[in-house]
Motif scaffolding. Structure first.
Motif, PDB file in Angstrom:
ATOM      1  N   ASP D 260       1.259  -1.476  -0.282  1.00  0.00           N
ATOM      2  CA  ASP D 260       0.032   0.282  -0.148  1.00  0.00           C
ATOM      3  C   ASP D 260       1.082   1.315  -0.137  1.00  0.00           C
ATOM      4  OD1 ASP D 260       0.873   0.083   2.313  1.00  0.00           O
ATOM      5  OD2 ASP D 260      -0.825   0.451   3.638  1.00  0.00           O
ATOM      6  N   SER D 261       2.053   1.042  -0.151  1.00  0.00           N
ATOM      7  CA  SER D 261       3.250   2.025   0.380  1.00  0.00           C
ATOM      8  C   SER D 261       4.481   2.217  -0.805  1.00  0.00           C
ATOM      9  CB  SER D 261       3.183   2.386   1.390  1.00  0.00           C
ATOM     10  OG  SER D 261       3.976   1.776   2.120  1.00  0.00           O
ATOM     11  N   GLY D 262       4.892   3.093  -1.437  1.00  0.00           N
ATOM     12  CA  GLY D 262       5.645   3.716  -1.507  1.00  0.00           C
ATOM     13  C   GLY D 262       7.023   2.962  -1.223  1.00  0.00           C
ATOM     14  N   TYR D 263       6.719   3.519   0.143  1.00  0.00           N
ATOM     15  CA  TYR D 263       8.150   3.175   1.274  1.00  0.00           C
ATOM     16  C   TYR D 263       8.116   1.721   1.528  1.00  0.00           C
ATOM     17  CZ  TYR D 263       7.550   7.996   2.666  1.00  0.00           C
ATOM     18  OH  TYR D 263       7.547   9.138   2.532  1.00  0.00           O
ATOM     19  N   GLY D 264       7.214   0.892   1.602  1.00  0.00           N
ATOM     20  CA  GLY D 264       7.466  -0.743   1.574  1.00  0.00           C
ATOM     21  C   GLY D 264       8.053  -1.019   0.186  1.00  0.00           C
ATOM     22  N   ALA D 265       7.214  -0.597  -0.752  1.00  0.00           N
ATOM     23  CA  ALA D 265       7.729  -1.098  -1.844  1.00  0.00           C
ATOM     24  C   ALA D 265       9.537  -1.342  -1.902  1.00  0.00           C
ATOM     25  CB  ALA D 265       7.121  -0.357  -3.471  1.00  0.00           C
ATOM     26  N   LEU D 266       9.706   0.317  -2.103  1.00  0.00           N
ATOM     27  CA  LEU D 266      11.031   0.373  -1.634  1.00  0.00           C
ATOM     28  C   LEU D 266      12.097  -0.387  -1.011  1.00  0.00           C
ATOM     29  CD1 LEU D 266      12.757   3.382  -2.688  1.00  0.00           C
ATOM     30  CD2 LEU D 266      12.784   4.370  -0.903  1.00  0.00           C
ATOM     31  N   GLY D 267      11.399  -1.023  -0.043  1.00  0.00           N
ATOM     32  CA  GLY D 267      12.177  -1.986   0.828  1.00  0.00           C
ATOM     33  C   GLY D 267      12.524  -3.527   0.096  1.00  0.00           C
ATOM     34  N   VAL D 268      10.976  -3.611  -0.720  1.00  0.00           N
ATOM     35  CA  VAL D 268      11.197  -5.056  -1.061  1.00  0.00           C
ATOM     36  C   VAL D 268      11.862  -4.607  -2.115  1.00  0.00           C
ATOM     37  CG1 VAL D 268       9.715  -6.459  -2.473  1.00  0.00           C
ATOM     38  CG2 VAL D 268       8.592  -5.536  -1.022  1.00  0.00           C
ATOM     39  N   VAL D 269      12.226  -3.895  -3.255  1.00  0.00           N
ATOM     40  CA  VAL D 269      12.585  -4.004  -4.654  1.00  0.00           C
ATOM     41  C   VAL D 269      14.139  -4.442  -4.041  1.00  0.00           C
ATOM     42  CG1 VAL D 269      13.733  -2.261  -6.008  1.00  0.00           C
ATOM     43  CG2 VAL D 269      10.770  -2.602  -5.936  1.00  0.00           C
ATOM     44  N   GLN D 270      14.747  -3.212  -2.794  1.00  0.00           N
ATOM     45  CA  GLN D 270      16.324  -3.760  -2.496  1.00  0.00           C
ATOM     46  C   GLN D 270      17.024  -4.904  -1.891  1.00  0.00           C
ATOM     47  OE1 GLN D 270      18.352  -1.406   0.705  1.00  0.00           O
ATOM     48  NE2 GLN D 270      17.792   0.755  -0.770  1.00  0.00           N
ATOM     49  N   ALA D 271      15.767  -5.724  -1.421  1.00  0.00           N
ATOM     50  CA  ALA D 271      16.050  -6.723  -0.497  1.00  0.00           C
ATOM     51  C   ALA D 271      16.102  -7.856  -1.845  1.00  0.00           C
ATOM     52  CB  ALA D 271      14.590  -7.280  -0.200  1.00  0.00           C
ATOM     53  N   TYR D 272      15.133  -7.874  -3.317  1.00  0.00           N
ATOM     54  CA  TYR D 272      14.670  -8.686  -4.168  1.00  0.00           C
ATOM     55  C   TYR D 272      16.852  -8.724  -4.759  1.00  0.00           C
ATOM     56  CZ  TYR D 272      10.586 -10.948  -4.106  1.00  0.00           C
ATOM     57  OH  TYR D 272       9.845 -11.518  -4.037  1.00  0.00           O
ATOM     58  N   GLN D 273      17.080  -7.232  -5.207  1.00  0.00           N
ATOM     59  CA  GLN D 273      17.896  -6.854  -6.127  1.00  0.00           C
ATOM     60  C   GLN D 273      19.284  -7.796  -5.055  1.00  0.00           C
ATOM     61  OE1 GLN D 273      17.622  -2.703  -6.754  1.00  0.00           O
ATOM     62  NE2 GLN D 273      16.471  -3.456  -8.238  1.00  0.00           N
ATOM     63  N   GLU D 274      19.185  -7.245  -4.141  1.00  0.00           N
ATOM     64  CA  GLU D 274      20.828  -7.767  -3.199  1.00  0.00           C
ATOM     65  C   GLU D 274      20.592  -8.668  -2.943  1.00  0.00           C
ATOM     66  OE1 GLU D 274      21.118  -6.717   1.305  1.00  0.00           O
ATOM     67  OE2 GLU D 274      20.713  -4.844   0.272  1.00  0.00           O
ATOM     68  N   ALA D 275      19.284 -10.217  -2.946  1.00  0.00           N
ATOM     69  CA  ALA D 275      19.084 -10.990  -2.918  1.00  0.00           C
ATOM     70  C   ALA D 275      19.831 -12.154  -4.847  1.00  0.00           C
ATOM     71  CB  ALA D 275      18.070 -11.128  -2.950  1.00  0.00           C
ATOM     72  N   GLY D 276      19.530 -10.876  -5.274  1.00  0.00           N
ATOM     73  CA  GLY D 276      19.682 -11.466  -6.941  1.00  0.00           C
ATOM     74  C   GLY D 276      18.273 -12.112  -7.695  1.00  0.00           C
ATOM     75  N   LYS D 277      17.508 -11.556  -7.122  1.00  0.00           N
ATOM     76  CA  LYS D 277      16.257 -11.907  -7.497  1.00  0.00           C
ATOM     77  C   LYS D 277      15.468 -11.309  -8.208  1.00  0.00           C
ATOM     78  CE  LYS D 277      14.466 -15.185  -5.422  1.00  0.00           C
ATOM     79  NZ  LYS D 277      13.914 -16.304  -4.883  1.00  0.00           N
ATOM     80  N   ALA D 278      14.730 -12.097  -9.287  1.00  0.00           N
ATOM     81  CA  ALA D 278      14.173 -11.235 -10.176  1.00  0.00           C
ATOM     82  C   ALA D 278      12.917 -10.315  -9.112  1.00  0.00           C
ATOM     83  CB  ALA D 278      13.127 -11.099 -11.110  1.00  0.00           C
ATOM     84  N   VAL D 279      12.423  -8.815  -9.442  1.00  0.00           N
ATOM     85  CA  VAL D 279      11.519  -8.573  -8.040  1.00  0.00           C
ATOM     86  C   VAL D 279       9.811  -8.584  -8.634  1.00  0.00           C
ATOM     87  CG1 VAL D 279      10.750  -6.276  -7.037  1.00  0.00           C
ATOM     88  CG2 VAL D 279      13.060  -6.470  -7.966  1.00  0.00           C
ATOM     89  N   PRO D 280       9.070  -9.504  -8.162  1.00  0.00           N
ATOM     90  CA  PRO D 280       7.682  -9.645  -8.862  1.00  0.00           C
ATOM     91  C   PRO D 280       7.651  -8.057  -8.851  1.00  0.00           C
ATOM     92  CG  PRO D 280       7.624 -10.269  -5.907  1.00  0.00           C
ATOM     93  CD  PRO D 280       9.297  -8.916  -6.737  1.00  0.00           C
ATOM     94  N   PRO D 281       6.066  -8.246 -10.082  1.00  0.00           N
ATOM     95  CA  PRO D 281       5.439  -7.064 -10.054  1.00  0.00           C
ATOM     96  C   PRO D 281       4.946  -6.876  -8.025  1.00  0.00           C
ATOM     97  CG  PRO D 281       4.119  -8.855 -11.481  1.00  0.00           C
ATOM     98  CD  PRO D 281       5.915  -9.376 -10.296  1.00  0.00           C
ATOM     99  N   ILE D 282       5.287  -5.559  -8.497  1.00  0.00           N
ATOM    100  CA  ILE D 282       4.665  -4.487  -7.402  1.00  0.00           C
ATOM    101  C   ILE D 282       3.787  -3.179  -7.098  1.00  0.00           C
ATOM    102  CG2 ILE D 282       7.220  -3.388  -7.076  1.00  0.00           C
ATOM    103  CD1 ILE D 282       6.663  -4.263  -4.149  1.00  0.00           C
ATOM    104  N   THR D 283       2.991  -2.981  -6.032  1.00  0.00           N
ATOM    105  CA  THR D 283       2.422  -1.782  -6.050  1.00  0.00           C
ATOM    106  C   THR D 283       2.713  -0.834  -5.254  1.00  0.00           C
ATOM    107  OG1 THR D 283       0.636  -2.292  -4.593  1.00  0.00           O
ATOM    108  CG2 THR D 283       0.266  -3.298  -7.413  1.00  0.00           C
TER     109      THR D 283
END
Ligand SMILES: Nc1ncnc2c1ncn2[C@@H]1O[C@H](COP(=O)(O)OP(=O)(O)OP(=O)(O)O)[C@@H](O)[C@H]1O
Ligand SMILES: Nc1ncnc2c1ncn2[C@@H]1O[C@H](COP(=O)(O)OP(=O)(O)OP(=O)(O)O)[C@@H](O)[C@H]1O
Ligand SMILES: [Mg+2]
Ligand SMILES: [Mg+2]
Lengths: 331, 326, 497, 375
Positions: D260-283
């Motif tokens: 529901d928030s961009g702040y949340g999405a921001l953290g998610v994107v970082q976590a996936y990128q760091e893990a070297g995985k593709a970021v799933p579609p996100i809102t």
């Protein structure tokens, strides 16, 4: 025959004194293993280790303050402040990283001195002194940033929050391990540590022995704030931006970790090992709760119940007060 | 800190008189008075109009009840971090259970007080029977009870009756009805503390549990009583909060515990237990209520509110808190 | 009336590492004062705690009114009329005198305190310990230690008791107050109450006791009517050997003046300025009634409290008015309240000893355990400390040994001036004579010593000369001669001609 | 009053309200338009607005001269500067008030409903001409009612309250709209089948819970979409990142993340990128930082905003009432929605990461608040 029995009995008692404090941790680990099988995969263990690092660094500072009979509610303020100071002074550029770090430490020093000063010079109860300084630090940050702190943390710091040692172990837990080792040596082996314990147990006797309890207490508050700053740097570099949500939060994790581990709130009683234990327990608990994927309500219920149960299980002797035991118990 | 009684280094007489004032809880009223004078000076009519006075008093009611309970627990040498969550749960349940049915109002109020007492009893048992540190026990309860509240409803829910809302808004002159509840509670707690054996025992247990036990005081029931009192008052506060909000919310009381502890300590009560004055705690509540009022009345920049709040609290405790016995 | 009001049958109690009581049997008859005697750590207080239900015995039983009884808590004992005054003060400093006297026995009507009855009861009890003038609303913490002790005794007296147990009630009392205590003890015994009386002041025994029991190492070594015992015999039974009670004349002080106090007025005192010079090797005693200002004087010398006027010189150099200043100048204070001020009871014996000078046992900020243990062994040797080892928690040591630790820690800094405040309070006679020996030896080695004590014989016996305090002021100086005791008392009481 | 009947249950049938309703077709169209624009932006095929009746309020009833002096005094019960949204919401209203020459009586709740109850009571006691309230929770309804009962027109801003609050008008963007639009977008991305994680903000806070509820309702329409876990991010990227790392570990095959928030999405994107995985579609909502962080990556996202600047519209509405002009009882604010296809253009390098983009707040205000650099 008789000697053999007494011998094994004493081994048993000795074993139980070592194991009793671990009972709470064992409980949490077993609960986690039973309910969430993936808990012990390397990925999740790494998350737990990271949490240990981030909670533990602040908990070490908290331990020092608790040992003097105080409490430091302002640690989360120091953490939030650090990310703001870092971002604002560096503007995200690596070139000014050193200046940013130094300024953060200076700000931490100021907070520690404020806490220590209020407690020592004015005799303000630590709970309120540090709560007031938490509000004040938050207030200063908000007044300074206009309420919406933002900005970038220099990329040069990101190894601190995001890096791994040997490809697996998160840097924060390594930092924590080093700091814990330092704290262990300081508390157990140095004259400074001896003074901390003496002050925590009996400030009057310590003072009359030539120890300066005021200096010791101020020192512990300063150390606590500075460790808060380090924790704040880890936190800030973990995400790389200023996290405004953290500015207003009061984070009790550091206190909970120390106290769950068995550090007494009355001063003098507790070792680094206690804090380590409590930190690991809390980190496992927090990660397990996420892994569990339960609703927010259930999660809070579980964490509340587990904290109380774990402390209960820590095999504190259920002892009835004696007239001779004049020291105030933790109750 | 050992509590063996012994004469301490005597203070200068001027300071002694002052510390007497502090001890009796009068000191915080000096700041309250100063703040009232400052507000009168700066915003005379705005401050003294009956609506504003009512707003200050009504704002003090919920915090006051909770602080009162905290006062009792702290006197007994404990601390109750769970009061905020207890207020949350009882206020949410009041709205959810009453749900607009007038016939349910009274039973639900009674039930909430009983629920508060039950939660207090749980706190008290863990502290006095299982002998766990109050900080941990009530921290655990804080999580647990907030969790229960969120399980009851994650969104605002329920509805109180018109009678309850009317009550929360009724006034007697400029004095709002909820404030009268606080006044009654203060009187009751005062009676308990100053005029019953239990009150004496509470001071004794807070001052030195071992000494109290040696004198034949039953420590457990005394401590149980303290936590139950805190729970009952939190339950009442929850009902008042629900009446005021008209609806239940799963986060209504969060953060109240810290305000309550602050009010108690600003009022000169020792967190080590055994020493404290009700007058001081009431003064602490008045001060916190006035700070909120002053910030709005003076139209301070919003980004400065926490700064001002922090400074006033620091000033109050730094100047007026009794030095820790050495 | 029962034959045995209170007694013990085969009571045994062990703590980790010590057997505090070993098969103790004891019987106290109604209407008689039973003195319980023994060295520090002999097990007297432990026995009291067992007799009052504060602790349960490992074996054996408690006898109440001729019946074997199991006591679960002090409250149960109180219910049976067994009323203790424990060795440690249990008055609550923050509560009023009234509330302290009536704690646990409040009078109430319909749930509310009956204030009239309460006052009456408290007044009556306080009157019996000669505190009738004390305002009932006074905060107890503001009273002198002696008065606090009397308040505590008043609390016990206010209860209807069949047995009254007093564990070292006289340790902080002197003069009139001690007399008042003796009077009330006799009166209570005359009323038919059995009194158990524990003391280290052996001159109290013939004055008070009808029976006595001597404990040594947790065992009853002797018991019988008090008239069968001379002081010498009691001491022999207690210590198991002869104790040299006479004070030989001290060697004359030879050295130059080490401590010079001029025009000294402690903060908060309205007394005239005090002067004092002490030579190396000299022992100066400070006498006076309780509350006369001796402790305050010593604390001021040691920089533990401020001075509003005057100065202190050591070896011709002005001493800064702070603790660290005094310590740096070589002034050391062994404070009167050992457990509160003298020791950190939760640290080990060795840790307490080295606390005053950690640099000695550390290098580069690290404490060297070997050096610390060596320091402990050195002091153990020098003072004859009995402890299981350097790592024993100080709390577990007996009173006398705790006191030796409190002295030993100051010997580590090799002070030039040693200030001793009530160094033998609550210390048994064997340990006492050792402490006297130590004080003498230290003086002989060139230390300047000032010793405050409420035991007149002790000050007179040890010191070269005695300063007498009254109402915070030095009212006279008395040199060692046959009737110095009388002159000191007159000065202290203000009846000197 | 000891009735066994539930109070207000008989009268709330809505018939009487419907009779009074002057149906403003134009307004109704505007409401529908706010849904259609999102539908188009996200390329949704099936997205119908939830039923909502918008009426016109008779402004005559509230027409009034300034009570004190000759300018209006508007009380503003604000959220307070707890984050960049709150700051801009507060400041945009104040800025607009200055433009219009209106006095503002301000009180900040710092995000807390209980504080806001006190604030509203206190503001009411100062007898303002009208009041704008940014509601912090339904718990303030009673106090809002008390203000309206004292003839102070109350305009709700950036949030809803139950009808019982008596507020005259509500100016907001719909939570339902955002929550269900994000869910619908995810459903279409996944073709109605897959594993989804829900990342909500703060447990128990209405703004978070309502959006989450709308999302859950939408997902419920797709039997093959499985919500594997629901977590809370506290609107903090730090917390969100930790949560996301846990998600990666326990649900490696997650197909989409509803946030529901961009702040949340921001953290998610970082976590996936760091893990070297593709970021799933996100809102999430469109904060500058998020768009900048995903620029040049193939992260698929759907963003919209809940614009803080709408507070100036709230002020206009309150003033319209005081001037006796007709206003709508519900003013639905529209704001841009977009996906990764055209997201890049909204990134503003001259502005702060926390800014909600695109912002319609006056440029000089943004500069004043140090949110953007002067160009
Ligand atoms: N905290 C205090 N408040 C008020 N008066 C005090 C305090 N401490 C000490 N006094 C007073 O100061 C005076 C000196 O006390 P001090 O303890 O020095 O007496 P003393 O002669 O050493 O007695 P003792 O034999 O108990 O050691 C006494 O009148 C005492 O009542
Ligand atoms: N709680 C305890 N834990 C461990 N050892 C204890 C405890 N209480 C007493 N002891 C030990 O038991 C022995 C008896 O102590 P006790 O206090 O009964 O002696 P006492 O005769 O009263 O001495 P004093 O004259 O010094 O008061 C001592 O060796 C003491 O160290
Ligand atoms: Mg004893
Ligand atoms: Mg003295």
């Amino acid at each position: 025959m008789t000697t053999a029995t007494t011998g094994s009995a004493s081994v048993l008692t000795r074993l139980s004194t070592v194991l009793a404090p671990l009972a709470g941790l064992v409980l949490v680990l077993v609960l986690a293993a039973v309910t969430t099988p993936q808990m012990y995969t390397p990925d999740v263990v790494r998350i737990v280790l990271f949490q240990v690092g981030i909670i533990g660094i602040a908990a070490l500072g908290q331990t020092l303050v608790l040992l003097t009979g105080g409490i430091d509610l302002s640690i989360s303020g120091a953490m939030a402040m650090t990310s703001v100071v870092l971002a604002v002074t560096t503007g995200g550029s690596d070139g000014r990283l050193v200046a940013g770090v130094l300024l953060s430490l200076a700000a931490g020093l100021a907070v520690g001195l404020l806490n220590g000063g209020l407690v020592v010079l004015r005799g303000v109860p630590p709970f309120v002194a540090t709560f007031a300084s938490l509000v004040l630090v938050q207030g200063v940050v908000i007044a300074w940033t206009g309420g919406a702190p933002s900005g970038r943390i220099p990329a040069g710091l990101s190894w601190l929050g995001q890096g791994r040692v040997l490809g697996q172990v998160p840097v924060p837990v390594v930092v924590f391990a080093l700091l814990a080792l330092a704290a262990l040596v300081v508390l157990e082996r140095t004259t400074a540590g001896r003074r901390v314990y003496a002050t925590g147990f009996n400030p009057d006797a310590a003072r009359l022995s030539g120890v300066r309890p005021g200096l010791v207490v101020v020192g512990c508050y300063v150390a606590s704030s500075l460790l808060g700053v380090v924790a704040g740097m880890v936190n800030a570099s973990y995400i790389g931006y200023v996290d405004a949500a953290l500015v207003r939060s009061l984070n009790l994790d550091s206190i909970a970790a120390a106290v769950i581990g068995g550090v007494a709130l009355t001063g003098g009683r507790g070792r680094v090992g206690n804090t380590l234990l409590g930190t690991v327990m809390l980190a496992v608990l927090l990660t397990w709760l996420i892994q569990l994927g339960a609703g927010a309500g259930a999660r809070l219920v579980v964490s509340g119940a587990v904290i109380v149960l774990a402390v209960f299980m820590q095999g504190r002797p259920v002892r009835i007060p004696r007239i001779t035991a004049r020291e105030k118990d933790t109750t | 800190m050992t509590s063996v009684a012994a004469p301490r280094g005597s203070r200068a007489p001027r300071l002694a008189a002052f510390s007497g004032l502090v001890r009796r809880g009068g000191a915080v009223w000096v700041i309250v008075l100063a703040l009232v004078l400052a507000l009168t000076f700066a915003r005379g009519t705005g401050f003294w109009n009956s609506g504003n006075i009512a707003a200050v008093l009504a704002g003090a009611a919920v915090l006051g009840l909770v602080a009162l309970g905290q006062h009792v627990v702290v006197l007994g040498g404990g601390i109750d971090l769970s009061v905020g969550s207890m207020v949350t749960l009882t206020s949410l349940l009041t709205a959810v259970l009453v749900d607009g049915y007038p016939i349910r109002t009274v039973p639900v109020i009674v039930a909430m007080v009983v629920l508060g007492a039950a939660m207090g009893l749980l706190n008290g048992s863990l502290v006095s029977v299982a002998r766990l540190p109050p900080f941990i026990v009530t921290l655990g309860m804080l999580y647990l009870v907030s969790g229960v509240a969120l399980t009851v409803s994650a969104t605002p829910a329920g509805r109180v009756t018109a009678a309850l809302t009317d009550f929360s808004r009724a006034t007697l002159g400029p004095v709002p009805a909820p404030f009268l509840v606080l006044v009654a509670a203060v009187a009751a707690v005062w009676l308990l503390l100053a005029r019953t054996p239990w009150g004496r025992h509470l001071y004794a247990v807070g001052g030195d549990q071992h000494a109290a036990r040696a004198a034949g005081v039953r420590v457990r029931p005394v401590l149980l009583g303290a936590y139950v009192t805190s729970g009952v008052l939190a339950g009442l506060a929850g009902v008042l909060l629900a009446a005021r909000s008209a609806i239940g919310s799963p986060t209504a009381g969060s953060g109240l515990e810290l305000s309550a502890i602050t009010a108690v300590v600003i009022g000169g009560t020792s967190l080590l237990g055994g020493r404290g004055s009700l007058l001081g705690t009431v003064g602490g509540v008045a001060l916190l209520a006035l700070i909120t009022n002053a910030i709005t009345l003076l139209q301070l920049p919003s980004t400065w509110t926490d700064l001002v709040r922090g400074l006033i609290i620091i000033a109050a405790v730094a100047v007026f808190v009794v030095r820790r016995p050495r | 009336m029962p034959e045995t009001a209170l007694g013990a049958r085969g009571v045994t109690k062990s703590f980790p590492g010590v057997r505090a009581l070993d098969d103790v049997t004891l019987a106290c008859a109604p209407g008689r004062v039973h003195a319980l005697l023994g060295e520090n750590g002999a097990g007297k207080s432990t026995l009291v705690r067992i007799l009052t239900g504060d602790e349960s015995p490992d074996a054996g039983t408690v006898v109440v009114a001729d019946r074997e009884t199991r006591l679960g808590a002090p409250r149960e004992a109180l219910g049976l009329g067994i009323v203790p005054v424990y060795q440690e003060l249990t008055v609550l400093p923050e509560m009023s005198v009234l509330d302290n006297v009536l704690l646990g026995q409040e009078r109430s009507r319909r749930g509310l305190l009956d204030r009239g009855a309460q006052r009456e009861l408290a007044r009556a009890a306080l009157a019996r310990v000669s505190l009738e003038d004390l305002p009932l609303g006074t905060r107890t913490g503001e009273l002198s230690l002696a008065n606090q002790q009397l308040v505590e005794i008043a609390r016990a007296i206010a209860r209807r008791s069949s047995v009254l147990i007093l564990d070292e009630p006289s340790a902080v009392l002197s003069g009139d107050k001690l007399q008042a205590l003796h009077d009330v003890v006799r009166a209570i015994a005359a009323e038919g109450t059995a009194v158990v009386y524990i003391t280290h002041l052996l001159e109290e025994v013939p004055a008070l006791a009808d029976d006595l029991t001597v404990l040594r190492d947790g065992k009853v070594v002797s018991s019988g009517p008090a008239t069968d015992y001379t002081t010498d015999r009691i001491v022999r039974e207690m210590v198991g050997r002869q104790v040299d009670q006479v004070f030989p004349d001290p060697a004359p002080p030879a050295g130059e003046v080490v401590l010079r106090v001029s025009d000294l007025v402690p903060v908060g005192s309205s007394a005239p300025p005090a002067h004092l010079e002490v030579r190396a090797g000299e022992i100066v005693g400070l006498a006076g009634l309780v509350g006369a200002g001796r402790s305050r004087f010593l604390r001021t010398l040691a920089g533990a409290r401020g001075r509003s006027q005057g100065g202190v010189d050591v070896g011709g150099r002005r001493v800064r008015g702070s603790l660290t200043g005094a310590i740096a100048a070589g002034v050391a204070l062994v404070p009167e309240e050992r457990k509160r001020d003298g020791l950190v009871l939760d640290l080990t014996a060795a840790q307490n000893i080295t606390l005053t000078d950690l640099r000695q046992v550390s290098s580069a900020g690290l404490v060297r355990t070997a050096r610390e243990n060596a320091a402990f062994d050195e002091e153990r040797e020098r003072l004859g400390i009995k402890a299981s080892g350097p790592g024993q928690p100080t709390r577990q040591l007996s009173g006398g040994n705790q006191q030796k630790i409190a002295i030993a820690k100051w010997l580590r800094v090799s002070p030039r001036v040693l200030l001793l405040d009530e160094p033998t309070r609550g210390v048994d006679i064997g340990a006492k004579s050792e402490i006297y020996r130590i004080v003498r030896e230290l003086a002989a080695s060139g230390m300047a010593i000032v010793i405050a004590s409420s035991e007149l014989a002790e000050v007179i016996g040890l010191a070269h000369r005695v300063l007498v305090f009254r109402d915070g002021a030095v009212v006279g100086e008395v040199h060692r001669d046959p009737d110095s005791a009388e002159r000191i008392m007159h000065l202290a009481l203000g009846t000197a001609s | 009053g000891c009735s066994t009947e539930q109070e207000g249950s008989s009268s709330s049938s809505g018939s009487s309200a419907a009779e009074d309703c002057i149906n403003a077709d134009e307004a109704q169209a505007e409401y529908t338009a706010s849904w259609t624009s999102v539908k188009e932006a996200f390329g949704l095929t099936d997205f119908e607005p939830v039923d909502e009746t918008v009426c016109q309020v008779d402004g005559e009833q509230w027409k009034a001269e300034p009570k004190q002096g000759d300018s209006y005094r508007i009380a503003f019960a604000a959220q307070g500067p707890t984050n960049s949204w709150g700051v801009l919401s507060d400041e945009a209203l104040k800025y607009h008030a200055k433009e219009l020459g209106v006095d503002v009586l301000y009180a900040a709740a710092n995000g807390d409903a209980t504080t806001q109850v006190d604030n509203i009571q206190q503001l009411t006691s100062q007898d303002p001409d009208a009041m704008v309230v940014v509601p912090m929770g339904d718990g303030i309804s009673g106090q809002v009612k008390a203000a309206v009962d004292q003839d102070i027109p109350v305009v709700l801003c950036s949030g809803l309250l139950p009808d019982s609050s008596g507020a005259v008008s509500t100016v907001t963007r719909q939570y339902d709209l955002l929550g269900s639009a994000y869910a619908e977008w995810i459903a279409e991305k996944l073709g109605g089948k897959g594993k989804v994680a829900i990342l909500s903000g703060l447990a128990g806070v209405p703004t978070a819970e309502y959006q989450k509820a709308a999302a859950e309702k939408t997902f419920a329409k797709y039997p093959d979409i499985k919500i594997v876990t629901t977590q809370y991010t506290q609107w903090s990227p730090t917390v969100a990142k930790t949560v996301a790392q846990n998600l990666i570990a326990s649900y490696p095959d997650l197909d989409a993340i509803w946030s529901d928030s961009g702040y949340g999405a921001l953290g998610v994107v970082q976590a996936y990128q760091e893990a070297g995985k593709a970021v799933p579609p996100i809102t999430g909502d469109s904060i500058n930082e998020f768009i900048q962080a995903t620029e040049g990556t193939d992260v698929q996202y759907a963003l919209s905003t809940f614009p803080p600047e709408m507070s100036s519209t709230c002020l206009d509405t309150a003033l319209d009432l005081l001037k006796g002009e007709p206003v709508l009882d519900k003013v639905y604010v529209d704001s841009p929605s977009f996906t990764d296809a055209d997201g890049a253009q909204y990134a503003r390098d001259d502005c702060d990461g926390g800014l909600l983009v695109p912002s319609s707040a006056p440029e000089d205000l943004l500069v004043d608040l140090k949110m953007c650099k002067a160009s």
